[in-house]
Design a protein around this motif. Structure first.
Motif, mmCIF file in Angstrom:
data_model
loop_
_atom_site.group_PDB
_atom_site.id
_atom_site.type_symbol
_atom_site.label_atom_id
_atom_site.label_comp_id
_atom_site.label_asym_id
_atom_site.label_seq_id
_atom_site.Cartn_x
_atom_site.Cartn_y
_atom_site.Cartn_z
ATOM 1 N N ASP A 80 -10.461 4.989 0.434
ATOM 2 C CA ASP A 80 -9.286 4.125 0.494
ATOM 3 C C ASP A 80 -8.573 4.229 -0.846
ATOM 4 O O ASP A 80 -9.006 3.643 -1.841
ATOM 5 C CB ASP A 80 -9.705 2.673 0.767
ATOM 6 C CG ASP A 80 -8.554 1.695 0.607
ATOM 7 O OD1 ASP A 80 -7.397 2.113 0.814
ATOM 8 O OD2 ASP A 80 -8.804 0.526 0.251
ATOM 9 N N ASP A 136 -11.611 5.765 -5.020
ATOM 10 C CA ASP A 136 -11.810 4.905 -3.845
ATOM 11 C C ASP A 136 -11.602 3.435 -4.210
ATOM 12 O O ASP A 136 -12.210 2.915 -5.146
ATOM 13 C CB ASP A 136 -13.224 5.116 -3.290
ATOM 14 C CG ASP A 136 -13.439 4.377 -1.980
ATOM 15 O OD1 ASP A 136 -12.478 4.268 -1.205
ATOM 16 O OD2 ASP A 136 -14.565 3.909 -1.739
ATOM 17 N N GLY A 137 -10.743 2.771 -3.473
ATOM 18 C CA GLY A 137 -10.438 1.368 -3.721
ATOM 19 C C GLY A 137 -9.336 1.160 -4.741
ATOM 20 O O GLY A 137 -8.812 0.050 -4.885
ATOM 21 N N ARG A 171 -4.657 4.477 -2.961
ATOM 22 C CA ARG A 171 -3.196 4.425 -2.963
ATOM 23 C C ARG A 171 -2.715 5.573 -3.828
ATOM 24 O O ARG A 171 -3.205 5.779 -4.942
ATOM 25 C CB ARG A 171 -2.696 3.108 -3.547
ATOM 26 C CG ARG A 171 -1.168 3.010 -3.454
ATOM 27 C CD ARG A 171 -0.579 2.056 -4.440
ATOM 28 N NE ARG A 171 0.797 1.772 -4.111
ATOM 29 C CZ ARG A 171 1.491 0.791 -4.637
ATOM 30 N NH1 ARG A 171 0.922 -0.025 -5.508
ATOM 31 N NH2 ARG A 171 2.751 0.593 -4.314
ATOM 32 N N ARG A 201 -7.830 9.633 5.822
ATOM 33 C CA ARG A 201 -8.524 8.710 4.903
ATOM 34 C C ARG A 201 -10.010 9.030 4.786
ATOM 35 O O ARG A 201 -10.872 8.159 4.758
ATOM 36 C CB ARG A 201 -8.327 7.262 5.361
ATOM 37 C CG ARG A 201 -6.873 6.829 5.373
ATOM 38 C CD ARG A 201 -6.681 5.513 6.110
ATOM 39 N NE ARG A 201 -7.316 4.409 5.413
ATOM 40 C CZ ARG A 201 -6.720 3.667 4.485
ATOM 41 N NH1 ARG A 201 -5.475 3.919 4.129
ATOM 42 N NH2 ARG A 201 -7.348 2.655 3.917
ATOM 43 N N GLN A 202 -10.291 10.324 4.729
ATOM 44 C CA GLN A 202 -11.665 10.764 4.538
ATOM 45 C C GLN A 202 -11.667 12.124 3.852
ATOM 46 O O GLN A 202 -10.696 12.871 3.919
ATOM 47 C CB GLN A 202 -12.434 10.825 5.860
ATOM 48 C CG GLN A 202 -11.816 11.699 6.921
ATOM 49 C CD GLN A 202 -12.604 11.664 8.218
ATOM 50 O OE1 GLN A 202 -13.557 10.908 8.374
ATOM 51 N NE2 GLN A 202 -12.221 12.504 9.164
ATOM 52 N N SER A 245 -15.561 8.365 3.981
ATOM 53 C CA SER A 245 -14.319 7.591 4.054
ATOM 54 C C SER A 245 -13.867 7.219 2.647
ATOM 55 O O SER A 245 -14.670 7.120 1.721
ATOM 56 C CB SER A 245 -14.531 6.324 4.886
ATOM 57 O OG SER A 245 -15.503 5.497 4.281
ATOM 58 N N PRO A 262 0.810 -1.221 0.000
ATOM 59 C CA PRO A 262 0.000 0.000 0.000
ATOM 60 C C PRO A 262 0.843 1.270 0.000
ATOM 61 O O PRO A 262 0.309 2.378 0.102
ATOM 62 C CB PRO A 262 -0.788 -0.127 1.315
ATOM 63 C CG PRO A 262 0.141 -0.874 2.225
ATOM 64 C CD PRO A 262 0.897 -1.833 1.343
ATOM 65 N N ARG A 264 -5.117 -3.702 -6.592
ATOM 66 C CA ARG A 264 -6.171 -2.725 -6.898
ATOM 67 C C ARG A 264 -6.447 -2.641 -8.402
ATOM 68 O O ARG A 264 -7.162 -1.737 -8.847
ATOM 69 C CB ARG A 264 -5.760 -1.342 -6.382
ATOM 70 C CG ARG A 264 -5.565 -1.276 -4.866
ATOM 71 C CD ARG A 264 -4.928 0.044 -4.455
ATOM 72 N NE ARG A 264 -4.796 0.127 -3.007
ATOM 73 C CZ ARG A 264 -5.632 0.772 -2.203
ATOM 74 N NH1 ARG A 264 -6.665 1.418 -2.718
ATOM 75 N NH2 ARG A 264 -5.445 0.792 -0.898
#
Length: 435
Positions: free
Chosen positions: A257, A216-217, A259, A243-244, A255, A145, A171
């Protein structure tokens, strides 16, 4: 990515002269091929608690000849004796002066650096030691990550590396979102990154996600990170740390997520010293730093690159002829547009490879027989002859480019794989009118 037997002996190594640096407090730090930043900031590799030393003062790294010392735009300068140095290769023990502090550096004997086995990573190829080492780093970090900062000149393939990292990660089935920091309109910068609520500002006719939420993701790629507006940097840092994200005009956090992979051609050490880039954001994003070498530093990769270019153009059989033509006509060219320039030149050459004379005519890289300017005197000093050959190529290349693009500098930049200001500089250098 090339697969291979992990038990197979690694046959390629890179030999460099490493070294040691003795800090003002008496500690000894090894200097190797990865750069070590010396400065006052706590994130520096060698921290010097001296108010006369800049936050990011200079950089040390091992190269073939010794230790490369590079000043990072420090306020008070980096000195060897009475000489202020910008960039120098040290081949024997010296004392560096930084502010009121001294650092002893001493090159050592050459040692072997394991540069890995793979000669490709995703669409990137190369057999040179520098590229094999880059591929080894990318293979190790792809599935982690960790945030990655990709450094290198224009045209070296930074966005290709970012996409290849995404495709090799867990990802890969999630979004890959690109934010071009150099083209963000200041008035819309916050909305582009964080999104906005309907009616939050004039023209906000609907609720929209920002780049952080869209990724996101997946992976969020910041191209030309050094151009990110300074007023936006603390907000981005907070979003990445927590992370938001909260949309412009919104009241609730969402939120996310992501990279982060970023690229820049700017020297961020200089930018941080000048107050144009935040050091805390730099260390958040640059958990892993990957530096792509310029094409002039990896000319041994040109035949393999040309093969890949011809293959993608459906002209694989023409690759040997194109390689031969480039070696004969451009042996001393330093490729200012890097791989992007090579792609353009090789693509044209591959199309015309059945008649090598046609390549010369289209790219106008050679002069007609009998033209006095084409005569080369073997007795001429090598350096002078080389300068003359390069100047001849550059003049002809940009004259033809100006004609082909009908004076449109943006089109000239696209075709040559160079930045517009570089194209303009060559036009001025040789007195070439855009029309």
């Amino acid at each position: 990515m090339t697969t291979h037997d992990p038990t197979r002996t690694r046959v390629l190594h890179w030999f460099v002269r490493g070294g040691e640096a003795k800090t003002p407090d008496g500690k000894t730090v090894a200097v190797d091929v990865d750069p070590i930043v010396v400065g006052r900031d706590e994130g520096a590799g060698i921290v010097v608690a001296d108010p006369e030393v800049s936050a990011f003062h200079c950089e040390l790294r091992a190269v073939n000849e010794g230790i490369l010392v590079k000043d990072l735009g420090s306020t008070n300068g980096t000195f060897i004796g009475a000489l202020r140095v910008r960039e120098v290769v040290v081949t024997s023990p010296v004392e560096l002066g930084l502010g009121a502090s001294k650092i002893q550096i001493a090159p050592t004997a050459k040692h072997r650096v394991d540069v890995g086995f793979s000669d490709r990573f995703g669409p990137l190829v190369g057999t040179s030691p520098k590229m094999r080492r880059v591929f080894g780093v990318l293979e190790r970090v792809a599935k982690t990550p960790l945030s990655v900062l990709i450094l290198g000149e224009t045209g070296t393939g930074k966005e290709l590396v970012a996409k290849a990292l995404h495709d090799a990660s867990d990802r890969k089935d999630k979004p890959f979102v690109v934010v071009d920091c150099g083209s963000i309109p200041p008035t819309l910068a916050e909305s582009i990154l964080f999104g906005h609520e309907k009616g939050s500002f004039t023209g906000a006719n609907e609720r929209r996600k920002g780049a952080l939420a869209e990724a996101d993701g997946g992976t969020l790629f910041f191209d030309e990170l050094g151009e990110l507006p300074i007023e936006l940097q603390p907000k981005l840092l907070r979003a990445l740390a927590e992370r938001q994200v909260k949309r412009v005009g919104g009241s609730q956090f969402e939120s996310m997520d992501v990279r982060v992979v970023a690229a820049t051609r700017r020297d961020l050490g200089v930018e941080m010293n000048a107050g144009r880039f935040r050091s805390d954001l730099f260390f958040r994003i640059a958990q892993v730093r990957v530096e792509l070498p310029a094409l002039r530093e990896r000319v041994s990769d040109i035949p393999m690159l040309v093969e890949e270019i011809c293959k993608k153009a459906g002209r694989e059989a023409q690759a040997p002829a194109v390689v031969s033509w480039i070696e004969q006509r451009l042996g001393s060219h330093d490729w200012p547009g890097n791989v992007r320039e090579l792609v353009n030149v090789a693509s044209v050459a591959a199309t015309l490879a059945d008649t090598p004379e046609a390549i010369d005519d289209v790219l106008t890289l050679t002069r007609a027989e009998g033209d006095p300017a084409s005569v080369r005197h073997p007795a001429t000093a090598f350096s002078e002859a080389k300068r003359g050959a390069i100047a001849s190529f550059e003049r002809d290349y940009f004259a033809a480019l100006a004609r082909a693009a009908k004076g449109n500098v943006s089109e000239m930049a696209r075709q040559s794989g160079m930045e517009r200001h570089h194209v303009r500089a060559y036009l001025r250098k040789y007195g070439i009118a855009k029309d």
